[in-house]
Design an enzyme around this catalytic site. Structure first.
Site, PDB file in Angstrom:
ATOM      1  N   LYS A  22      -0.513   9.811  41.495  1.00  0.00           N
ATOM      2  CA  LYS A  22      -0.842   8.949  40.364  1.00  0.00           C
ATOM      3  C   LYS A  22      -2.091   8.112  40.602  1.00  0.00           C
ATOM      4  O   LYS A  22      -2.148   6.934  40.241  1.00  0.00           O
ATOM      5  CB  LYS A  22       0.329   8.024  39.994  1.00  0.00           C
ATOM      6  CG  LYS A  22       1.599   8.746  39.589  1.00  0.00           C
ATOM      7  CD  LYS A  22       2.645   7.737  39.118  1.00  0.00           C
ATOM      8  CE  LYS A  22       3.932   8.408  38.719  1.00  0.00           C
ATOM      9  NZ  LYS A  22       4.933   7.451  38.213  1.00  0.00           N
ATOM     10  N   LYS A  51       2.081  10.955  25.408  1.00  0.00           N
ATOM     11  CA  LYS A  51       1.714   9.568  25.701  1.00  0.00           C
ATOM     12  C   LYS A  51       1.146   9.476  27.121  1.00  0.00           C
ATOM     13  O   LYS A  51       1.535  10.232  28.011  1.00  0.00           O
ATOM     14  CB  LYS A  51       2.910   8.629  25.527  1.00  0.00           C
ATOM     15  CG  LYS A  51       4.108   8.925  26.384  1.00  0.00           C
ATOM     16  CD  LYS A  51       5.270   8.001  26.036  1.00  0.00           C
ATOM     17  CE  LYS A  51       6.437   8.179  26.997  1.00  0.00           C
ATOM     18  NZ  LYS A  51       6.100   7.848  28.392  1.00  0.00           N
ATOM     19  N   LYS A  80      10.742   8.197  30.135  1.00  0.00           N
ATOM     20  CA  LYS A  80       9.726   8.869  30.947  1.00  0.00           C
ATOM     21  C   LYS A  80       8.835   7.820  31.607  1.00  0.00           C
ATOM     22  O   LYS A  80       8.702   6.692  31.119  1.00  0.00           O
ATOM     23  CB  LYS A  80       8.875   9.800  30.081  1.00  0.00           C
ATOM     24  CG  LYS A  80       9.674  10.923  29.414  1.00  0.00           C
ATOM     25  CD  LYS A  80      10.163  11.936  30.427  1.00  0.00           C
ATOM     26  CE  LYS A  80      10.913  13.085  29.782  1.00  0.00           C
ATOM     27  NZ  LYS A  80      12.256  12.718  29.306  1.00  0.00           N
ATOM     28  N   ASP A  81       8.216   8.214  32.710  1.00  0.00           N
ATOM     29  CA  ASP A  81       7.367   7.299  33.465  1.00  0.00           C
ATOM     30  C   ASP A  81       6.250   6.717  32.594  1.00  0.00           C
ATOM     31  O   ASP A  81       5.716   7.410  31.729  1.00  0.00           O
ATOM     32  CB  ASP A  81       6.736   8.024  34.650  1.00  0.00           C
ATOM     33  CG  ASP A  81       7.767   8.479  35.667  1.00  0.00           C
ATOM     34  OD1 ASP A  81       8.481   9.454  35.386  1.00  0.00           O
ATOM     35  OD2 ASP A  81       7.859   7.847  36.727  1.00  0.00           O
ATOM     36  N   ARG A  82       5.888   5.482  32.880  1.00  0.00           N
ATOM     37  CA  ARG A  82       4.754   4.873  32.174  1.00  0.00           C
ATOM     38  C   ARG A  82       3.445   5.404  32.747  1.00  0.00           C
ATOM     39  O   ARG A  82       2.583   5.872  32.002  1.00  0.00           O
ATOM     40  CB  ARG A  82       4.794   3.346  32.314  1.00  0.00           C
ATOM     41  CG  ARG A  82       3.640   2.658  31.567  1.00  0.00           C
ATOM     42  CD  ARG A  82       3.508   1.198  31.926  1.00  0.00           C
ATOM     43  NE  ARG A  82       3.120   1.019  33.309  1.00  0.00           N
ATOM     44  CZ  ARG A  82       1.865   1.145  33.778  1.00  0.00           C
ATOM     45  NH1 ARG A  82       0.879   1.503  32.966  1.00  0.00           N
ATOM     46  NH2 ARG A  82       1.614   0.965  35.053  1.00  0.00           N
TER      47      ARG A  82
END
Length: 352
Positions: A22, A51, A80-82
């Protein structure tokens, strides 16, 4: 709390090196897999949404504002992950209403890719799986060792820990859950209550799984275990015959661990003894979960990795693609390979 306290020991050996995950949102991509045929008509509008750097709850609020409906009219299958690029389904309840103009919800962080009508709303947990594309950058590890480890994981799976993100920064959600449990009280705010109950139950499950990874029993069925198939929530007791079921060897059938709730674990034998020992170390937390009305459930101990492939776009980048059952964490796959470090803190030489 550190990573080892929240999760447990690795099953495959020590980390093979370090990497960054990330560095940018696009390094962590998730595609929800939903096996529901949509009819094209009905009072629910289903949206396939992309998104980026946006959490699911905020996306729901933005869609609700643009559609002119209360946020309770928005449903989604899972969070879901940001910090990621994710594609997932939402549904809007629009009885007697035309399709709204959702362009006001869209910008660089949110796009509506598709919309389809259906008779029913999207239920929590309705998705069957999630597809992941992960890019590990600033990789410091031997490619040959990574390749060998990935072949091992493809064959044997990984421990199905709840990932560290379930527990908040430095395990803060677990600390908060333990504080509330000590008072046998619950937060009034629904989202906070749900988050802390989930963190407490996930922490206890990870303690059970950690013990079974440590003694090597996470990979094999024992008499008294409760067994479940990868994609089923039901379970059954393992007798001697079930412990030799060939479906265990092909990662279709698995031993399970307790997700705490009301009543004693229904396991028997060594599995029950281990789960009871964990409960005895955390009596307030177990009692708190039961009093909160949580039902006793089970979770598979072993996580099979579907359609696992990998390559190196550049010498210091590893790209992984795989599919996991809903509710499982991609980061526990990565954890069996390398230690993750923050971007900008990788100053050791690359080894390929």
């Amino acid at each position: 709390m550190n990573d080892l306290q929240l999760l447990g020991p690795r099953a495959s050996g020590e980390a093979l090196g370090t990497a960054v995950l990330k560095a940018v949102a696009d390094d962590f991509q998730v595609d929800e897999v939903l096996d529901i045929p949509l009819s094209g008509q009905g009072e629910h509008l289903w949206l396939w949404v992309e998104k980026r750097d946006l959490n699911t709850e905020e996306a729901a609020r933005r869609l609700a504002r643009a559609a002119g409906v209360p946020v309770r009219a928005i449903s989604y299958a899972g969070l879901k992950d940001r910090q990621a690029l994710t594609r997932q389904w939402f549904s809007l309840h629009l009885p007697g209403k035309a399709d709204p103009d959702l362009s006001r919800a869209e910008d660089d962080s949110l796009r509506v890719l598709k919309q389809v009508r259906h008779q029913r709303k999207l239920q929590r947990g309705a998705h069957s799986a999630n597809g992941f594309t992960l890019r590990l950058t600033a990789l410091h590890a031997e490619h040959a060792a990574i390749d060998a480890r990935l072949e091992q994981l493809k064959q044997h799976g990984v421990p199905n820990y709840f990932g560290a993100q379930r527990f908040g920064h430095a395990g803060g959600n677990v600390h908060d859950a333990q504080d509330w449990a000590a008072r046998q009280a619950l937060p009034e705010q629904r989202n906070l209550r749900s988050r802390l109950l989930s963190a407490g139950r996930s922490y206890l499950f990870n303690q059970v799984l950690a013990a079974r990874v440590a003694d090597g029993s996470w990979q094999r069925a024992q008499v008294g275990d409760l067994l479940a198939f990868t994609d089923k929530r039901s379970f059954f007791m393992a007798d001697e015959a079930a412990c030799s079921d060939p479906r265990l060897a092909i990662l279709d059938l698995h031993p399970t661990g307790a997700l705490w709730g009301a009543g004693a674990p229904p396991s028997q034998g060594a599995a029950l003894a281990l789960e009871s020992a964990v409960a005895a170390r955390h009596p307030a937390l177990c009692d708190w979960l039961a009093r909160a009305g949580m039902d006793h459930e089970r979770r598979i101990l072993r996580l099979p990795i579907g359609r696992l492939t990998w390559h190196y776009p550049e010498p210091d980048i590893l790209q992984l693609e795989f599919v996991l059952p809903a509710g499982c964490f991609a980061t526990v796959v990565v954890r069996e390979l390398v230690d993750l470090v923050p971007a900008g803190q990788t100053d050791s030489p690359c080894v390929f």
